[in-house]
Design a protein around this motif. Structure first.
Motif, short mmCIF file in Angstrom:
data_model
loop_
_atom_site.label_atom_id
_atom_site.label_comp_id
_atom_site.label_asym_id
_atom_site.label_seq_id
_atom_site.Cartn_x
_atom_site.Cartn_y
_atom_site.Cartn_z
N ARG A 37 46.56 15.34 -35.25
CA ARG A 37 46.95 14.56 -36.49
C ARG A 37 46.77 13.01 -36.14
O ARG A 37 46.61 12.09 -37.15
N ILE A 39 45.58 9.11 -35.77
CA ILE A 39 44.50 8.52 -36.24
C ILE A 39 43.57 8.20 -35.59
O ILE A 39 42.40 7.69 -35.94
N ILE A 76 43.95 5.16 -44.19
CA ILE A 76 43.25 5.64 -42.69
C ILE A 76 41.88 6.05 -43.33
O ILE A 76 41.70 6.62 -44.23
N THR A 79 37.67 10.92 -42.10
CA THR A 79 37.05 11.53 -40.90
C THR A 79 37.97 11.15 -39.81
O THR A 79 37.54 11.91 -38.74
N ASN A 80 39.06 10.64 -39.95
CA ASN A 80 40.20 10.49 -38.83
C ASN A 80 41.03 11.66 -39.04
O ASN A 80 40.75 12.44 -39.83
N CYS A 81 42.17 11.90 -37.92
CA CYS A 81 43.03 13.00 -38.17
C CYS A 81 42.41 14.25 -38.23
O CYS A 81 42.98 15.04 -38.59
N SER A 83 40.42 15.37 -39.84
CA SER A 83 40.17 15.99 -41.40
C SER A 83 39.02 14.95 -41.77
O SER A 83 38.43 13.90 -41.16
N SER A 85 39.50 14.25 -45.40
CA SER A 85 40.34 13.10 -46.24
C SER A 85 41.73 13.12 -45.37
O SER A 85 42.11 13.99 -45.10
N THR A 86 42.15 11.76 -45.40
CA THR A 86 43.45 11.50 -44.47
C THR A 86 44.37 11.20 -45.43
O THR A 86 44.25 10.28 -46.66
N TRP A 88 48.00 9.22 -45.92
CA TRP A 88 48.77 8.03 -45.34
C TRP A 88 49.95 7.80 -46.44
O TRP A 88 49.79 8.49 -47.73
N CYS A 143 47.58 15.53 -43.23
CA CYS A 143 48.52 14.29 -42.97
C CYS A 143 48.04 13.61 -41.56
O CYS A 143 48.03 14.35 -40.91
N CYS A 144 48.13 12.23 -41.44
CA CYS A 144 47.89 11.71 -40.20
C CYS A 144 49.06 11.35 -39.65
O CYS A 144 50.19 11.06 -40.35
#
Length: 207
Positions: A37, A39, A76, A79-81, A83, A85-86, A88, A143-144
């Protein structure tokens, strides 16, 4: 812990159980130790494929991994976390005195930083946060988490003459030991410029 039942007020003889610590989400929650998860986990860095929180059951959770233990309060990038859709937090985390509060988790999607959202509950448990999370509104979305940074006020009292820079160095060393012990791992602290009055460290609330 006293969980003794007592007669109901309606005279029916039904037993009622008084409030206990088990009703407190700071005690009764599920720990998510999912480092993916973070970031810092892009689509290539963690190499576990796209993750989605669509199947996450609604309930109280605590994030606790080297990937972070707090939902970030900033947008965020996609393509981070691990996934696409991030998720925050659109708002600030509460203080301990605030108790349970309602906040919004936004899910970023291209030009819209809050394309979909979920209303959640958050509680500050002094040394960590718990979140009443809900399933993601679509996939792939998750969720990040990020490392929790916070300001710590340090009061130092002088019993002998000492140079300011030396006093700052001593304070940072003592604070580093305290933070590492609380976190259970090595964290790197940064000293911001400010007034240093010098020697005896007082731990601030929630530090």
């Amino acid at each position: 812990m006293d969980l003794t039942a007592f007669p109901g007020r309606n005279g029916t003889g039904h037993s009622e159980v008084p409030y206990s610590a088990f009703a407190d989400p700071c005690v009764n929650h599920t720990v998510l130790d999912q480092a993916w998860r973070s970031i810092d986990c892009g689509l290539l860095e963690c190499l576990i494929g796209l993750i989605c929180d669509e199947s996450l059951q609604q309930g109280w959770y605590r994030f606790n991994s080297f990937g972070g233990w707090k939902i970030p309060e900033i947008v965020i990038p996609l393509t981070n976390c691990s996934s696409w859709s991030t998720g925050w937090l659109n708002g600030r985390h509460p203080t301990v005195m605030k108790g349970e509060v309602t906040r919004t988790v936004c899910f970023n999607w291209f030009a819209n930083s809050c394309y979909r959202k979920r209303e959640i509950q958050i509680k500050n448990c002094s040394s960590f946060f718990v979140y009443e999370l809900k399933p993601a509104p679509f996939c792939p979305a998750a969720c990040c988490t990020d490392i929790q940074y916070q300001w710590v006020n340090v009061l130092l009292t002088l019993e002998m003459e000492i140079k300011i820079e030396e006093a700052k160095k001593i304070a940072l060393q003592r604070l580093q030991k305290m933070v590492n012990k609380r976190a259970g791992r090595e964290l790197e602290l940064a000293l911001e410029e400010g007034y240093c009055l010098a020697m005896d460290l007082l731990e601030s609330e929630g530090s």
